[in-house]
Enzyme design. Structure first.
Site, short mmCIF file in Angstrom:
data_model
loop_
_atom_site.label_atom_id
_atom_site.label_comp_id
_atom_site.label_asym_id
_atom_site.label_seq_id
_atom_site.Cartn_x
_atom_site.Cartn_y
_atom_site.Cartn_z
N LYS A 26 -58.70 8.93 38.31
CA LYS A 26 -57.64 9.34 39.22
C LYS A 26 -56.59 10.13 38.45
O LYS A 26 -56.05 9.66 37.44
CB LYS A 26 -56.98 8.11 39.84
CG LYS A 26 -57.40 7.86 41.28
CD LYS A 26 -56.69 6.64 41.81
CE LYS A 26 -56.52 6.72 43.30
NZ LYS A 26 -55.88 5.51 43.84
O1 G3P Z 1 -54.44 3.78 46.05
C1 G3P Z 1 -53.73 4.76 46.74
C2 G3P Z 1 -53.20 4.30 48.06
O2 G3P Z 1 -54.24 3.80 48.86
C3 G3P Z 1 -51.97 3.44 48.01
O3 G3P Z 1 -51.63 2.92 49.26
O4 G3P Z 1 -50.39 1.29 50.60
O5 G3P Z 1 -49.56 1.87 48.30
O6 G3P Z 1 -49.37 3.51 50.18
P1 G3P Z 1 -50.14 2.37 49.59
#
Ligand code: G3P
Length: 224
Positions: A85
């Site tokens: 990533k």
């Molecule tokens: O891993 C990236 C993403 O899915 C993070 O999600 O819930 O922290 O906005 P969130």
């Protein structure tokens, strides 16, 4: 549509895998920090569980080109299924170009606009992660971003796969599927909610109640 789990918690990964629904795992520094365990222990365990085919996204923490490339090469050595990533920055996109030329899988993260997704695809990213929930959080339309990225990629035949990220609820999954997104990466709680419908529970109760009201000798042994 592929289902990835957005978690670093081993028990959640095992449970999704047990259902036969797990196509990959995505992590980020926040999710790894939440486990309270050393990074390598968590990463190696996930990589091992997923086997050689299903991708596991692990994130770099450097922000300069050289640092990102160096960290990505080390992360990629952890397993053939590692997708590194990389944050959506000019240095990040430059790193993605270098890494894709080396055959290292990449996942461009923190993508919030169609133009950013276009840059990721042009750099040769394996995956792109547009964040829908965080756009919704600031009163923007997260799923509109997915619609536009999917359309743009189709126009030009980009092979970069779209991972719908920052998923908050089953409605995001329904909309992503209707738009033809390649992958959704789900918090475990959202995956669990996909099973649920009150009419399913009510219907099952009714079927079993009616069946149980039959005389025992009406039922074959194998349905008792
Ligand atoms: O891993 C990236 C993403 O899915 C993070 O999600 O819930 O922290 O906005 P969130």
């Amino acid at each position: 549509m592929k289902f990835f789990l957005d978690t670093a918690i081993i028990d959640e990964i095992k449970r999704a895998d047990d259902w036969g629904l797990l196509d990959g795992v995505t992590t980020n520094p926040t999710l790894v920090a939440k486990t309270g365990k050393p990074f390598l222990k968590v990463a190696e365990e996930i990589i091992d569980l997923l086997g050689p085919e299903r991708p596991v996204s692990l994130e770099v923490v450097a922000t300069d080109y050289e640092g990102m490339v160096r960290q990505a090469r080390e992360l990629a050595k952890l397993g053939p299924n590692v997708a590194v990533k990389i944050p959506m920055t000019p240095e990040g996109i430059k790193a993605v170009k270098t890494l894709s030329e080396e055959g290292i899988k990449t996942n461009v993260t923190l993508v919030f606009s169609p133009a950013q997704a276009l840059l990721a695809a042009k750099a040769g990213a394996t995956f792109v992660s547009p964040f829908v929930g965080r756009l919704d959080d600031i009163s923007m339309e997260g799923m509109k971003l997915i619609e536009e990225v999917v359309t743009i990629y189709a126009h030009y035949g980009f092979e970069t796969e779209v991972i719908v990220a920052s998923v908050r609820h089953p409605e995001h999954v329904r909309q992503a599927a209707l738009l033809g997104a390649d992958i959704v990466t789900l918090p475990f709680a959202v995956l669990e909610k996909l099973f649920k419908h009150p009419l399913t529970d009510l219907g099952l109760d009714r079927f079993l109640r009616d069946w149980n009201s039959l005389p025992e000798d009406f039922k074959p042994d194998f349905l008792r």
